[in-house]
Design an enzyme around this catalytic site. Structure first.
Site, short mmCIF file in Angstrom:
data_model
loop_
_atom_site.label_atom_id
_atom_site.label_comp_id
_atom_site.label_asym_id
_atom_site.label_seq_id
_atom_site.Cartn_x
_atom_site.Cartn_y
_atom_site.Cartn_z
N ASP A 1 0.84 -1.21 0.00
CA ASP A 1 0.00 0.00 0.00
C ASP A 1 0.87 1.25 0.00
O ASP A 1 1.95 1.25 0.58
CB ASP A 1 -0.88 0.05 1.26
CG ASP A 1 -1.86 -1.11 1.30
OD1 ASP A 1 -2.04 -1.68 2.39
OD2 ASP A 1 -2.41 -1.43 0.23
N GLU B 1 2.23 25.69 2.63
CA GLU B 1 3.65 25.34 2.64
C GLU B 1 3.91 24.11 1.77
O GLU B 1 4.99 23.96 1.22
CB GLU B 1 4.13 25.06 4.07
CG GLU B 1 5.64 24.92 4.09
CD GLU B 1 6.20 24.38 5.39
OE1 GLU B 1 6.97 25.08 6.03
OE2 GLU B 1 5.87 23.25 5.74
N ASP C 1 2.87 21.97 10.87
CA ASP C 1 4.19 22.54 11.08
C ASP C 1 4.95 21.76 12.14
O ASP C 1 4.36 21.27 13.10
CB ASP C 1 4.04 24.01 11.53
CG ASP C 1 5.38 24.67 11.68
OD1 ASP C 1 6.09 24.79 10.68
OD2 ASP C 1 5.74 25.04 12.81
#
Ligand code: AHM
Ligand code: MG
Length: 342
Positions: free
Chosen positions: A63, A92, A116
């Site tokens: 997978d 981003e 982040d």
């Protein structure tokens, strides 16, 4: 027992509806809240659902492994595009801006870092989402140019910390800073912190920086860190998670200073202006703190005065209370550099 149940939940939606007459803003905050709940689910199930690892890798059963930050990005994009109130998105994770098709487009331009703290994702250390919101310029259909403007034009900024609790902190332009914890029993963000204020005396004596970069810093930054280590009456503590959301959240709540300065290796710093610098600077300032660039392109500047020249532009960051940012400025003054008055 009755007081253990909240019969008057002050949810994020209720708070936003009470704070603005702009229905599109209510829809936008609802879409951001929904995507952050989806990200929470992915982050919390990452181990058992085998979501760690690099995107594009094939696991032992053949997978495709989905990288958590790619999934988080898809969750935010899907929620924002389908909200009907956004025209352009900057993430981003995407080199190019995402233009919302005209039939579904609205007035908001949103920049975000969906997850982040990339170095912390796979080892179960706090990570976060950061976002900033603008309105498209008059006459614009919505394109990257609508986001290339000073932080003064930002209408809403926020972050979500995925940690022992999941917490959203955000502020509208010129407003107070508020915190909301995700109550998993009702699946809603609930208002838990009213008017967050940076500790007025500077708070705990903490400095937060990746000191592994110290050799590349300019002399005033090295001297400021040396001052913090000497400290009065006792040396400052060093605390650095390496996830901006966690480090900034602690700095707002406990006090101290966070630095990711420019250095000779990275003259523009590391962090991104649109979805790291500006939103965090707006929150820090509206909570009563200081958000400076330190020395950047020949002078010391306010982060919110910078105008990005491209959507992924970088900026150096020094954020904290007056007590500690002044210590940094004093080191620049000793070198004859003009510093802003705090
Ligand atoms: P990222 O967007 O790739 O995750 O990088 C941003 C992160 C911030 O959360 C954090 O403050 C900083 O990078 C840490 O950088 P370093 O690992 O250089 O200390
Ligand atoms: Mg980031």
């Amino acid at each position: 027992m009755a007081d253990k149940f909240d019969v008057d939940a002050k949810t994020l939606n209720r708070f936003v509806m009470a704070s603005t007459h702009d229905h599109d803003l209510v829809i936008l905050m609802n879409a951001i809240g929904t995507s952050c709940k989806l990200i929470t689910s992915a982050v919390q199930r990452a181990g058992v659902a085998k979501l760690y690892g690099l995107a594009g890798e094939v696991n032992s059963t053949g997978d495709d492994q989905k990288k958590l930050d790619v999934m988080s990005n898809d969750m935010m994009i899907n929620a924002l595009v389908n909200s009907g109130v956004c025209c352009v998105l900057v993430s981003e994770e995407n080199e190019e801006p995402i233009i919302v098709p005209p039939g579904r487009a609205g007035k908001f331009c949103v920049a975000f870092d969906p997850l982040d703290g990339s170095s912390n994702i796979d080892c179960n250390v706090s990570v976060g989402t950061i976002f900033s919101v603008y309105e498209r310029k008059p006459g614009s259909d919505g394109n990257a140019d609508d986001l290339l403007r000073s932080g003064a034009d930002c209408v809403c900024a926020g972050y979500v910390a995925y940690s022992s609790a999941v917490e959203m902190v955000f502020t509208f332009k010129g407003g107070d800073v508020h915190g909301f914890c995700l109550d998993s029993t009702i699946g809603e963000f609930v208002h838990t912190r009213e008017k967050m204020i940076f500790p007025q005396d500077g708070g705990k004596t903490i400095y937060s920086a990746n000191e592994g970069n110290a050799i590349h810093w300019d002399q005033p930054i090295q001297d400021a860190i040396a001052e913090f280590k000497k400290g009065e009456p006792k040396p400052y503590s060093a605390r650095y998670v390496g996830s901006m959301v966690a480090d900034i959240h602690r700095t707002i709540l406990y006090g101290g200073i966070y630095l990711y300065p420019a250095d000779v290796k990275s003259p523009k710093g590391k962090l991104r202006l649109l979805y790291e610098g500006i939103p965090m600077a707006m929150i820090i300032e509206q909570a009563g703190g200081i958000a400076s660039t330190g020395m950047f392109e020949g002078k010391i500047q306010r982060v919110l005065d910078l105008v990005p020249d491209e959507i992924h532009a970088k900026c150096p960051i020094i954020m904290g209370g007056k007590r500690d940012v002044q210590i940094v400025y004093d080191q620049y003054k000793k070198q004859g550099v003009e510093t802003p008055t705090l």
